[in-house]
Design a protein around this motif. Structure first.
Motif, PDB file in Angstrom:
ATOM      1  N   HIS A 123       0.834  -1.213   0.000  1.00 30.06           N
ATOM      2  CA  HIS A 123       0.000   0.000   0.000  1.00 30.06           C
ATOM      3  C   HIS A 123       0.864   1.258   0.000  1.00 30.06           C
ATOM      4  N   TRP A 124       1.967   1.200   0.758  1.00 34.36           N
ATOM      5  CA  TRP A 124       2.839   2.380   0.829  1.00 34.36           C
ATOM      6  C   TRP A 124       3.435   2.667  -0.540  1.00 34.36           C
ATOM      7  N   TYR A 125       3.904   1.607  -1.225  1.00 38.32           N
ATOM      8  CA  TYR A 125       4.444   1.795  -2.579  1.00 38.32           C
ATOM      9  C   TYR A 125       3.363   2.339  -3.505  1.00 38.32           C
ATOM     10  N   GLU A 126       2.171   1.755  -3.389  1.00 42.14           N
ATOM     11  CA  GLU A 126       1.072   2.131  -4.267  1.00 42.14           C
ATOM     12  C   GLU A 126       0.727   3.612  -4.103  1.00 42.14           C
ATOM     13  N   LEU A 127       0.667   4.060  -2.843  1.00 41.80           N
ATOM     14  CA  LEU A 127       0.306   5.453  -2.572  1.00 41.80           C
ATOM     15  C   LEU A 127       1.323   6.399  -3.205  1.00 41.80           C
ATOM     16  N   VAL A 128       2.620   6.094  -3.001  1.00 46.25           N
ATOM     17  CA  VAL A 128       3.652   6.967  -3.569  1.00 46.25           C
ATOM     18  C   VAL A 128       3.562   6.956  -5.089  1.00 46.25           C
ATOM     19  N   LEU A 129       3.299   5.770  -5.665  1.00 48.67           N
ATOM     20  CA  LEU A 129       3.220   5.666  -7.128  1.00 48.67           C
ATOM     21  C   LEU A 129       2.058   6.495  -7.672  1.00 48.67           C
ATOM     22  N   VAL A 130       0.890   6.377  -7.039  1.00 47.75           N
ATOM     23  CA  VAL A 130      -0.281   7.106  -7.544  1.00 47.75           C
ATOM     24  C   VAL A 130      -0.066   8.615  -7.393  1.00 47.75           C
ATOM     25  N   LEU A 131       0.556   9.021  -6.264  1.00 54.73           N
ATOM     26  CA  LEU A 131       0.835  10.452  -6.094  1.00 54.73           C
ATOM     27  C   LEU A 131       1.869  10.924  -7.114  1.00 54.73           C
ATOM     28  N   ALA A 132       2.801  10.034  -7.484  1.00 50.74           N
ATOM     29  CA  ALA A 132       3.783  10.398  -8.505  1.00 50.74           C
ATOM     30  C   ALA A 132       3.099  10.607  -9.855  1.00 50.74           C
ATOM     31  N   VAL A 133       2.074   9.786 -10.149  1.00 52.27           N
ATOM     32  CA  VAL A 133       1.315   9.975 -11.393  1.00 52.27           C
ATOM     33  C   VAL A 133       0.624  11.344 -11.364  1.00 52.27           C
ATOM     34  N   VAL A 134       0.082  11.711 -10.204  1.00 58.01           N
ATOM     35  CA  VAL A 134      -0.541  13.035 -10.070  1.00 58.01           C
ATOM     36  C   VAL A 134       0.496  14.133 -10.323  1.00 58.01           C
ATOM     37  N   ALA A 135       1.712  13.929  -9.779  1.00 58.80           N
ATOM     38  CA  ALA A 135       2.764  14.939  -9.932  1.00 58.80           C
ATOM     39  C   ALA A 135       3.149  15.125 -11.396  1.00 58.80           C
ATOM     40  N   LEU A 136       2.939  14.078 -12.231  1.00 52.90           N
ATOM     41  CA  LEU A 136       3.295  14.179 -13.654  1.00 52.90           C
ATOM     42  C   LEU A 136       2.489  15.261 -14.373  1.00 52.90           C
ATOM     43  N   PHE A 137       1.351  15.663 -13.774  1.00 50.92           N
ATOM     44  CA  PHE A 137       0.536  16.686 -14.422  1.00 50.92           C
ATOM     45  C   PHE A 137       1.253  18.030 -14.472  1.00 50.92           C
ATOM     46  N   TRP A 138       2.251  18.210 -13.610  1.00 54.74           N
ATOM     47  CA  TRP A 138       3.001  19.472 -13.659  1.00 54.74           C
ATOM     48  C   TRP A 138       4.484  19.140 -13.502  1.00 54.74           C
ATOM     49  N   ALA A 139       5.085  18.613 -14.547  1.00 57.63           N
ATOM     50  CA  ALA A 139       6.454  18.105 -14.449  1.00 57.63           C
ATOM     51  C   ALA A 139       7.506  19.145 -14.810  1.00 57.63           C
ATOM     52  N   GLN A 140       7.065  20.377 -15.201  1.00 56.14           N
ATOM     53  CA  GLN A 140       8.042  21.411 -15.551  1.00 56.14           C
ATOM     54  C   GLN A 140       7.788  22.662 -14.742  1.00 56.14           C
ATOM     55  N   PRO A 141       8.390  22.963 -13.624  1.00 55.23           N
ATOM     56  CA  PRO A 141       9.345  22.105 -12.922  1.00 55.23           C
ATOM     57  C   PRO A 141       8.627  21.074 -12.059  1.00 55.23           C
ATOM     58  N   LEU A 142       9.353  20.034 -11.665  1.00 49.71           N
ATOM     59  CA  LEU A 142       8.728  18.889 -10.999  1.00 49.71           C
ATOM     60  C   LEU A 142       8.271  19.215  -9.582  1.00 49.71           C
TER      61      LEU A 142
END
Lengths: 145, 285
Positions: free
Chosen positions: B214-233
């Motif tokens: 679950h911990w990995y999953e949460l970080v992964l899903v939040l990382a996908v959210v972060a991709l919406f504004w990757a410049q700058p990260l």
């Protein structure tokens, strides 16, 4: 204390079972979860599943009908596990002592680690009992259990 | 794939459990505060983890143990692929297989509670999987690449072009984090509607494995959210943190919905938003 011992003391998950008392102690146990006492600050969770639980909290005198259920719940809990008898009925039968339909106390069926007296036991006493159980679990030897 | 990428992925694999565990600790603290309670310490998930890992092994079926491992390893695979900058479609599909593994483990035993939870888990996946897949398609339409590297190398942030897709991802995040109103398979906390649903028959170290996943999953899903504004990260990271807090508030404000509402929200609103977004993009272009 090592990491595992610390974790055990910091994260006791409770399974609550009533063996046919008057529900007075059950209400007091549930009061521990309310914002006033908030036992979750000690990592205590009231969990509905014996397979996840560390501490079995029993109220009420055990009767012939639910002795097997109680034994079954106890056996489904993975070790290390503790049992806490809450209230006069669970400790020794209480007002139901010597009734033909009751066994008179949880320790007639499964081994009990901590007895919490009172009719009904106050939430403070229940929390004290949990602390005593955790001391026993950690092997500190200063619990009353 | 350069050495830096590999090292980033390895570092992320090591650090993600720490970050995920802390996030769940913050979750429990914030939730308690919203309910007028003190709440457990922020490191409580780690206590829970080590306690569970050290409990005596008890299994009702060997299959469920294997599937618990599969859930963790597949989640870690998806996680590693993401941080290696690989194909997002593969990441989403491996993550789906991981979610399936959790349900198959619950199906491997004979407990009706576990079966009920597993059915609901699969239903949850049916509700959010199309959203994640279509989001990846939207990423590809905007950047011309299905890979994480492609999104990172895009000229500008994606959020201005994909606002409705972002809203749809919020619905998927709620389901994925198992938060109200979508916590129908089993909640992280002591909700007991169906005992513990999909987790009923997992105990001790297998439950600890599931927590870790679950911990990995949460970080992964939040990382996908972060991709919406990757410049700058770092803006993306801030958005992800804000979305996480928003989710906690929604969890405490909302009551649990029936499963049919979850599918309606996932397919109707989620897919609807993404479709409208797609049409608008084409029309404006």
């Amino acid at each position: 204390m090592g990491l595992v011992a610390t974790s055990r003391v910091k994260s006791p998950w409770i399974l609550h079972y009533c063996t046919g008392g008057c529900n007075g102690c059950d209400i007091e146990i549930l009061a521990c979860l309310t914002p006033l006492y908030d036992v979750e600050r000690f990592g205590i969770l009231n969990i509905g599943n014996p397979k996840h639980a560390d501490l079995l909290v029993v109220t009420g005198p055990v009767n012939w009908k639910n002795a097997d259920v109680l034994k079954n719940l106890y056996e489904q809990m993975p070790a290390p596990k503790m049992v806490m008898a809450v209230g006069a009925c669970a400790c020794g039968g209480g007002v139901f002592h010597n009734c033909y339909n009751t066994l008179g106390g949880v320790d007639k069926v499964i081994p009990v680690d901590v007895y919490v007296r009172g009719c009904a036991a106050r939430p403070e006493a229940v929390i004290d009992g949990v602390v005593a159980a955790l001391d026993k679990l950690a092997g500190l030897g200063r619990g009353e259990g | 794939m350069t050495l830096t990428t590999v090292l980033t992925a390895l570092g992320a694999l090591v650090l993600a459990p720490l970050a995920g565990g802390l996030l769940y600790g913050i979750d429990r603290k914030v939730t308690a505060r919203l309910q007028g309670r003190m709440g457990p310490p922020v490191v409580q998930p780690f206590y829970d983890f080590f306690k569970l890992a050290a409990k005596k092994r008890m299994m009702t079926s060997r299959g469920s143990g294997v599937w618990a491992w599969a859930y963790l390893l597949l989640t870690m695979t998806a996680f590693a692929l993401f941080f290696l900058g690989q194909d997002l479609l593969v990441v989403v599909l491996v993550l789906a297989f991981a979610g399936g593994a959790l349900a198959y483990g619950a199906f491997a035993v004979r407990s009706p509670y576990a079966h009920l939870g597993a059915h609901r888990e699969l239903l949850q996946m049916a509700a959010y999987e199309p959203i994640l897949l279509l989001t990846v398609v939207m990423f590809a339409m905007e950047t011309g690449s299905f890979t994480v590297c492609g999104v990172l190398a895009a000229a500008g942030p994606l959020l201005p072009a994909l606002p409705l897709t972002f809203l749809a991802v919020l619905i998927a995040l709620g389901i994925k984090m198992r938060k109200s109103p979508f916590d129908i398979a089993a909640c992280e906390h002591a909700h007991q509607e169906i005992v513990r649903g999909v987790y009923t028959e997992y105990s001790g170290r297998y439950l600890a494995l599931i927590e870790l996943a679950h911990w990995y999953e949460l970080v992964l899903v939040l990382a996908v959210v972060a991709l919406f504004w990757a410049q700058p990260l770092w803006v993306g990271a801030l958005i992800a943190a804000g979305v996480f807090l928003l989710e906690l508030f929604v969890d405490n404000l909302a009551a649990r919905l029936r499963w049919s509402w979850m599918v309606t929200a996932g397919w109707g609103l989620g897919i609807g938003f993404i479709m409208i977004n797609m049409v608008l993009l084409r029309w404006l272009a």
